[in-house]
Design an enzyme around this catalytic site. Structure first.
Site, PDB file in Angstrom:
ATOM      1  CE  LYS A  48      -0.713   0.360   4.879  1.00 12.03           C
ATOM      2  NZ  LYS A  48      -0.219   1.656   5.346  1.00 12.03           N
ATOM      3  CB  THR A  49       3.881   2.308   1.839  1.00 13.51           C
ATOM      4  OG1 THR A  49       3.274   1.941   3.067  1.00 13.51           O
ATOM      5  CG2 THR A  49       4.626   3.616   2.038  1.00 13.51           C
ATOM      6  CG  ASP A 232      -0.422   5.367   4.920  1.00  8.10           C
ATOM      7  OD1 ASP A 232      -1.021   4.391   4.440  1.00  8.10           O
ATOM      8  OD2 ASP A 232       0.699   5.285   5.461  1.00  8.10           O
ATOM      9  CD  GLU A 233      -1.829   2.360   8.464  1.00 10.10           C
ATOM     10  OE1 GLU A 233      -2.893   1.680   8.419  1.00 10.10           O
ATOM     11  OE2 GLU A 233      -0.717   1.854   8.696  1.00 10.10           O
ATOM     12  CD  GLN A 263      -3.339  -4.461   8.364  1.00  6.13           C
ATOM     13  OE1 GLN A 263      -2.357  -4.323   9.079  1.00  6.13           O
ATOM     14  NE2 GLN A 263      -3.275  -4.374   7.048  1.00  6.13           N
ATOM     15  NE  ARG A 607       1.463  -7.272  10.959  1.00  2.08           N
ATOM     16  CZ  ARG A 607       1.232  -6.507   9.908  1.00  2.08           C
ATOM     17  NH1 ARG A 607       2.132  -5.654   9.502  1.00  2.08           N
ATOM     18  NH2 ARG A 607       0.088  -6.598   9.243  1.00  2.08           N
TER      19      ARG A 607
END
Length: 734
Positions: A48-49, A232-233, A263, A607
């Site tokens: 995503k980044t 973002d987020e 998330q 993770r």
DNA sequence: ATGACATCGTTTTTT
DNA sequence: ACGATGTCAT
């Protein structure tokens, strides 16, 4: 965050093709979307980044927007720095002309630029949460509010929650006298902040929102400028942040929101996942792009994560997949006690390390910080080096806060919080009595403490003299010299240097930290265009520094699941998978609580790149008491075929089997920690179905004592979960 | 002003 | 269990 950096270097800068090469079709579609608002549902490890930064680079390098027309918003400084770094690697331009920052950082920037319109002093200071709490305590004292009935903590939440909803004190509905009183404190607190020229974190956002919504000219100016707003987020935004974004986006700008509803783990601090659906409605978003290809984990790990999260309601819907192999099964280990669990983890870490996995490529995750104790103990014993994340941060240390308080007073003498912090530190004979007089006088003449102090005479006026002296002596000095001067002349440095005896060591550490502050100031001057004292003070509050200062050496990571969000490791241990711990007991009462815990588990699972351990213990020491917990329901929600049990089922072991795990009781008169109650004849056990006269049917979920005396926790079908003393509760087997 | 003793709270946390 | 905070006595 960053996961695809390594396998996709951008040595070829500039042209459209270079930017897009290596993107999968969905990523590419997201990057190339027309200049309309969009929602990118980006799964864990889906890049995503990279999409976010490539989108910006794409827009700029194709002339679709100028760098100054971009506004990119993140939650953390870390994320914003990473975005900046990646962009400078992708674009041959100076990224400084772009507005990239955190919500708070950007609001600060706007408020500094328009401080008059925002009705703030040019040098306004920012309160961190602990400053805010002391400010609230002062207001409560002034209003004679009983802090037993109204815990300052609660007031702090009350004020923050309301501001995050965009509400001022007068707009809050007063349901009852209790709330009405809280509203009074809220109002008085805001007045006090205004008087003292300080703003708290949520005020930064609310004030900026109000500035833009009330000032048409300014609003239109920025709406005209920021053609592309990227967030973002996005799932972590609170209602006020969303309104702020909407305001800046106006009617015609493109809001490009990237996030993952699965998330969303910060509802407890005001985040509203519902903003995702609202965005779709408010901005008439036609198509949502889902990034579901995961570049991080092996298949089994993703299968487990998908299976788990599929149990949540109200998802936007998404399923991760990978082109990689299935990989290993997830390893499950049941230990008798938390100590054994920790020893097991330490052993496995050593094995993996010997097999070539770097320690820094492994992480032990837990639900709550208290769990790190047992782990650290075992790791020390096993000689494994580790780093615990989440300790005190640099700018939050006592001595640093003291130094900053002096510096703040140079810039804004009305900052009563800062004055109170240092007026008698180092001690200069200004005791509680003088301070009370000072507060009386300030109240009487309706001035700030500093002005009152100037009128007071004696030692108090001496303090005023000291501040004024330091202010004029440093007026034209560069930042590091200002800091140096203040450290020397405030008496702070000398105070610690004079420490002897038992406190010597602690004092030396504080001296080192103060010197470190000087270094930070020097570094700040090199890295920032605006190298003023105000800018440095802002930086200290808004970017309080890494949670763990020292980096470098190869060490195992220990952290909460929350802290692990955005990170990835070769091997991950999720520990303490017990009912009541993870999912946490307190989540049972909050609505949507269990779903949020499950998302947290989802974050934990995703993770791991290659190897995942899931561990739990039959008994655990918590708050000085031994608890007996059941296995986490989340473990039960994972498909059996993905799991490999490393431990036999302990419930089926004979008591003697436990002894192998008991620590050697050499020379100790104390008994070794009680093994999980060897099941006696007629004793109650965890998991057993029982019947109670009053509460009806239930299942035993917890046990204290040996099963015949002590208490049991029973989860009743209809009466909820209760602790019962075995001596009195007439339980029968159901 | 400072250390000894008591009391409290204890999920997660960024800005 | 343990650390942070607050009270009280010296």
């Amino acid at each position: 965050m960053g996961n695809q950096v390594s396998d996709s270097p951008f040595h070829l800068q500039g042209s459209k093709m270079d930017l897009l090469s290596g993107l999968n079709p969905e990523q590419r579609a997201a990057v190339e979307l027309p200049a309309r608002s969009a929602l990118i549902l980006a799964g864990a490890g889906s890049g995503k980044t990279r999409v976010l930064t490539t989108r910006i680079a794409y827009l700029i390098s194709n002339g679709l927007v100028s760098p100054s027309g971009v506004l990119a918003v993140t939650f953390t400084n870390k994320a914003s720095k990473e975005m900046q770094a990646r962009l400078s690697a992708m674009l041959p331009i100076n990224t400084r002309s772009m507005w990239i920052g955190t919500f708070h950082g950007l609001c600060n920037r706007l408020l500094r630029a328009h401080y008059r319109e925002a009705n703030l002093p040019q040098t306004f200071q920012i309160l961190d949460s602990s400053d805010q709490q002391s400010a609230i305590k002062r207001v409560m004292k002034a209003l004679n509010v009983d802090d037993e009935k109204y815990p300052p903590r609660e007031l702090q939440n009350f004020i923050g929650r309301n501001k995050e909803q965009g509400l001022r004190a007068h707009e809050v509905e007063a349901y009852d006298p209790y709330t009405r009183r809280k509203i009074e404190v809220f109002a008085a607190y805001d007045e006090q902040c205004q008087r003292e020229g300080v703003v708290d974190f949520s005020e930064l956002l609310l004030r900026c929102y109000e500035l833009l919504s009330r000032n048409q000219q300014l609003r239109e100016h920025y709406q005209e400028r920021f053609k592309h707003i990227l967030v973002d987020e996005f799932q972590d935004t609170n209602p006020l942040q969303y309104r702020w974004l909407k305001l800046l986006a106006g009617q015609s700008n493109a809001l490009f929101a990237v996030g993952d509803d699965d998330q969303s783990i910060y509802a407890f601090r005001g985040a509203n996942v519902g903003n995702m659906q609202e965005l779709l409605r408010d901005f008439h978003v036609e198509n949502v792009i889902k990034l579901e290809q995961n570049y991080r984990s092996h298949g089994n790990i993703l299968d487990a994560a998908n299976a788990l999260i599929s149990r949540n309601r109200n998802r936007l819907g998404k399923e991760l997949w990978t082109a990689e192999h299935k990989g290993e099964p997830l390893r499950v280990y049941e230990a008798p006690t938390d100590m054994d669990e920790a020893r097991f983890i330490a052993d496995e870490v050593r094995h993996l390390h010997r097999e070539g996995v770097a320690l820094s490529e492994m992480a032990v995750l837990y639900r709550s910080n208290a769990q790190s104790r047992a782990l650290e103990h075992a790791l020390v014993a096993a000689g494994v080096s580790y780093r615990v994340y989440g300790g005190q941060r640099f700018y939050e240390r006592q001595e640093i806060k003291h130094a900053l308080a002096y510096l703040r007073l140079l810039v804004n003498q009305d900052d009563d919080n800062s004055l109170l912090r240092v007026i008698n530190f180092p001690t200069r004979g200004i005791g509680a009595r003088s301070i009370e007089q000072l507060q009386e006088s300030a109240k009487q003449y309706n001035t700030t403490l500093f002005d009152a102090a100037a009128r007071m005479g004696g030692k108090v006026t001496g303090f005023v003299g000291l501040i004024e002296e330091m202010r004029s002596a440093t007026a034209n000095l560069p930042l590091p010299e200002i800091v140096d001067h203040v450290l020397a002349h405030s008496g702070l440095m000398a105070n610690y240097q004079n420490e002897t005896g038992a406190k010597k060591h602690e004092a030396q550490e504080r001296i080192d930290n103060l010197n470190e502050l000087l270094n930070a100031a020097t570094l700040f001057v090199h890295e920032n265009e605006d190298d003023s004292l105000v800018a440095f003070l802002t930086h200290a509050t808004l970017e309080a520094g890494e949670h763990q200062a020292e980096a470098g050496s190869d060490a195992l990571h220990l952290m909460t699941v929350h802290a692990a969000k955005g990170l990835e490791f070769h091997s991950v241990f999720i520990s303490g998978l017990e009912e009541g711990l993870f999912p946490h007991q307190n989540s049972q009462n909050e609505d949507g609580g269990l779903d949020e815990e499950r998302r947290l588990m989802y974050v934990a699972l995703t993770r791991a790149r290659r190897r995942l351990y899931l561990t739990f213990a039959q008994s655990r020491m918590l708050h000085g008491q031994v608890n007996y917990n059941m296995m986490s329901s989340f473990l039960r929600e994972l498909p059996d075929e993905l799991l490999q049990w490393l431990s036999p089922r302990l419930t089926q072991r004979t008591p003697s089997a436990f002894r192998a795990y008991s620590p050697p009781a050499a020379g100790s008169t104390k008994l070794p920690p009680a093994p999980p109650a060897p099941v006696k004849e007629g004793a109650w056990r965890i998991g057993q179905r029982v019947f109670h006269q009053k509460f009806g049917e239930g299942t035993i979920t917890g046990l204290e004592g040996n099963g015949t005396e002590g208490r049991v926790q029973v989860n009743f079908k209809h009466a909820g979960s209760k602790w019962l003393a075995l001596e009195y509760a007439k339980l029968t087997s159901a």
